[in-house]
Design a protein around this motif. Structure first.
Motif, PDB file in Angstrom:
ATOM      1  N   PRO A 151       3.076 -26.377  17.663  1.00 22.66           N
ATOM      2  CA  PRO A 151       2.808 -27.800  17.823  1.00 22.66           C
ATOM      3  C   PRO A 151       1.671 -28.335  16.954  1.00 22.66           C
ATOM      4  O   PRO A 151       1.596 -29.521  16.693  1.00 22.66           O
ATOM      5  N   ARG A 152       0.741 -27.498  16.499  1.00 24.38           N
ATOM      6  CA  ARG A 152      -0.361 -27.957  15.653  1.00 24.38           C
ATOM      7  C   ARG A 152      -0.150 -27.424  14.244  1.00 24.38           C
ATOM      8  O   ARG A 152      -0.099 -26.216  14.038  1.00 24.38           O
ATOM      9  N   VAL A 153      -0.030 -28.353  13.302  1.00 28.92           N
ATOM     10  CA  VAL A 153       0.234 -27.948  11.914  1.00 28.92           C
ATOM     11  C   VAL A 153      -0.776 -28.615  10.975  1.00 28.92           C
ATOM     12  O   VAL A 153      -0.469 -28.880   9.812  1.00 28.92           O
ATOM     13  N   ASP A 154      -1.987 -28.854  11.473  1.00 29.83           N
ATOM     14  CA  ASP A 154      -2.989 -29.575  10.686  1.00 29.83           C
ATOM     15  C   ASP A 154      -3.292 -28.879   9.368  1.00 29.83           C
ATOM     16  O   ASP A 154      -3.258 -29.500   8.287  1.00 29.83           O
ATOM     17  N   VAL A 155      -3.608 -27.593   9.431  1.00 33.27           N
ATOM     18  CA  VAL A 155      -3.962 -26.838   8.223  1.00 33.27           C
ATOM     19  C   VAL A 155      -2.760 -26.710   7.302  1.00 33.27           C
ATOM     20  O   VAL A 155      -2.864 -26.890   6.077  1.00 33.27           O
ATOM     21  N   LEU A 156      -1.598 -26.424   7.879  1.00 31.90           N
ATOM     22  CA  LEU A 156      -0.398 -26.249   7.064  1.00 31.90           C
ATOM     23  C   LEU A 156      -0.012 -27.549   6.364  1.00 31.90           C
ATOM     24  O   LEU A 156       0.416 -27.532   5.198  1.00 31.90           O
ATOM     25  N   SER A 157      -0.178 -28.685   7.031  1.00 33.80           N
ATOM     26  CA  SER A 157       0.140 -29.974   6.410  1.00 33.80           C
ATOM     27  C   SER A 157      -0.737 -30.230   5.195  1.00 33.80           C
ATOM     28  O   SER A 157      -0.266 -30.724   4.162  1.00 33.80           O
ATOM     29  N   VAL A 158      -2.025 -29.903   5.311  1.00 31.19           N
ATOM     30  CA  VAL A 158      -2.929 -30.067   4.166  1.00 31.19           C
ATOM     31  C   VAL A 158      -2.578 -29.083   3.057  1.00 31.19           C
ATOM     32  O   VAL A 158      -2.542 -29.432   1.873  1.00 31.19           O
ATOM     33  N   ALA A 159      -2.291 -27.841   3.445  1.00 27.29           N
ATOM     34  CA  ALA A 159      -1.981 -26.812   2.452  1.00 27.29           C
ATOM     35  C   ALA A 159      -0.742 -27.170   1.639  1.00 27.29           C
ATOM     36  O   ALA A 159      -0.701 -26.969   0.419  1.00 27.29           O
ATOM     37  N   ILE A 160       0.263 -27.704   2.303  1.00 29.04           N
ATOM     38  CA  ILE A 160       1.501 -28.053   1.611  1.00 29.04           C
ATOM     39  C   ILE A 160       1.289 -29.209   0.637  1.00 29.04           C
ATOM     40  O   ILE A 160       1.876 -29.244  -0.456  1.00 29.04           O
ATOM     41  N   GLN A 161       0.417 -30.151   1.001  1.00 29.34           N
ATOM     42  CA  GLN A 161       0.212 -31.321   0.143  1.00 29.34           C
ATOM     43  C   GLN A 161      -0.802 -31.101  -0.979  1.00 29.34           C
ATOM     44  O   GLN A 161      -0.768 -31.814  -1.983  1.00 29.34           O
ATOM     45  N   THR A 162      -1.686 -30.142  -0.815  1.00 30.60           N
ATOM     46  CA  THR A 162      -2.770 -29.966  -1.778  1.00 30.60           C
ATOM     47  C   THR A 162      -2.291 -29.778  -3.224  1.00 30.60           C
ATOM     48  O   THR A 162      -2.866 -30.370  -4.146  1.00 30.60           O
ATOM     49  N   PRO A 163      -1.243 -28.977  -3.498  1.00 33.25           N
ATOM     50  CA  PRO A 163      -0.808 -28.839  -4.888  1.00 33.25           C
ATOM     51  C   PRO A 163      -0.246 -30.121  -5.489  1.00 33.25           C
ATOM     52  O   PRO A 163      -0.014 -30.178  -6.703  1.00 33.25           O
ATOM     53  N   LEU A 164      -0.035 -31.143  -4.659  1.00 36.17           N
ATOM     54  CA  LEU A 164       0.547 -32.396  -5.135  1.00 36.17           C
ATOM     55  C   LEU A 164      -0.503 -33.471  -5.383  1.00 36.17           C
ATOM     56  O   LEU A 164      -0.163 -34.563  -5.838  1.00 36.17           O
ATOM     57  N   ASN A 165      -1.785 -33.181  -5.063  1.00 36.43           N
ATOM     58  CA  ASN A 165      -2.797 -34.209  -5.280  1.00 36.43           C
ATOM     59  C   ASN A 165      -3.248 -34.222  -6.738  1.00 36.43           C
ATOM     60  O   ASN A 165      -2.951 -33.325  -7.519  1.00 36.43           O
ATOM     61  N   ALA A 166      -3.973 -35.248  -7.118  1.00 38.53           N
ATOM     62  CA  ALA A 166      -4.272 -35.493  -8.522  1.00 38.53           C
ATOM     63  C   ALA A 166      -5.075 -34.360  -9.164  1.00 38.53           C
ATOM     64  O   ALA A 166      -4.771 -33.933 -10.284  1.00 38.53           O
ATOM     65  N   ALA A 167      -6.115 -33.869  -8.483  1.00 37.86           N
ATOM     66  CA  ALA A 167      -6.950 -32.825  -9.073  1.00 37.86           C
ATOM     67  C   ALA A 167      -6.145 -31.558  -9.328  1.00 37.86           C
ATOM     68  O   ALA A 167      -6.269 -30.923 -10.379  1.00 37.86           O
ATOM     69  N   ALA A 168      -5.305 -31.176  -8.354  1.00 34.32           N
ATOM     70  CA  ALA A 168      -4.494 -29.972  -8.517  1.00 34.32           C
ATOM     71  C   ALA A 168      -3.472 -30.145  -9.631  1.00 34.32           C
ATOM     72  O   ALA A 168      -3.279 -29.246 -10.466  1.00 34.32           O
ATOM     73  N   VAL A 169      -2.816 -31.291  -9.673  1.00 36.74           N
ATOM     74  CA  VAL A 169      -1.801 -31.535 -10.707  1.00 36.74           C
ATOM     75  C   VAL A 169      -2.441 -31.557 -12.087  1.00 36.74           C
ATOM     76  O   VAL A 169      -1.887 -31.009 -13.054  1.00 36.74           O
TER      77      VAL A 169
END
Length: 215
Positions: free
Chosen positions: A157-175
């Motif tokens: 039921p709690r996916v806070d860390v996983l939600s951030v982890a999945i999105q991180t490669p898509l943010n501007a600094a990572a890209v």
């Protein structure tokens, strides 16, 4: 005192003032012209003059509507973010409702990555303080959507860390790092991201087989 790009971004996405019908029409006309142009040229080369010419209006109209090139870039980013959110909330599948959650998640990743690449320069400038995007309403909306899909996939039921982890490669600094330092193109970034997501989702459903009582 002039506001920094990050402040402009927050203001534009959070509290757009009501527009007169003619102003709204001009804004749509100019943004459509700018979007056509960025499909054929780098965003860094987009000028107010080029947008005015594409839209068939005077350059003064563009400056009156957006104030500066930065204002135009912020408006384009806001427009793209709104379109993306409308797409995953109510658009056609696989990005919108109606497709299986894993297909929706990977479609979201592709759409988010494409948007990041298109607006990379302004996103990097807006987040120059570092990490500001994590508290931005646009990130919050996307995180809620990703978390909802992960819940449907049984990772709750709690996916806070996983939600951030999945999105991180898509943010501007990572890209920016993956493109400029690692030398990856957009399709390769997406392919590796999709593989990671599928491993995470499919791996979460792997159970350890019961031990053989005779061994």
């Amino acid at each position: 005192m002039s506001r920094r790009p990050a402040d402009l971004l927050a203001a534009d996405l959070l509290a757009a003032e009501p527009e007169r019908s003619d102003a709204a029409r001009n804004r749509r006309l100019l943004l459509a012209a700018a979007q056509r142009l960025i499909k054929t040229r780098p965003v860094s080369s987009l000028t107010m003059e080029a947008v005015a010419h594409e839209a068939g209006v005077g350059k003064g109209t563009v400056f009156r509507r957006f104030g500066s090139r930065t204002g135009l870039m912020i408006a384009l980013l806001n427009h793209s973010e709104t379109e993306l959110q409308q797409g995953f909330l109510a658009g056609p599948p696989p990005l919108g409702p109606g497709a299986p959650p894993l297909e929706r998640l990977t479609a979201y990743g592709r759409a988010r990555l494409d948007m990041t690449v298109t607006h990379l320069d302004i996103l990097l400038e807006a987040d120059s303080a570092g990490g500001r995007f994590l508290s931005h309403p646009a990130w919050a909306a996307s995180t809620t959507h990703v978390g909802f899909l992960l819940g449907l996939l049984g990772l709750g039921p709690r996916v806070d860390v996983l939600s951030v982890a999945i999105q991180t490669p898509l943010n501007a600094a990572a890209v920016a790092h993956l493109r400029n330092v690692a030398g990856l193109d957009t399709d390769t970034i997406y392919g590796q991201w999709e593989t990671m997501v599928r491993f995470l989702v499919e791996g979460s459903h792997i159970t350890t087989p019961p031990s053989d009582p005779l061994t």
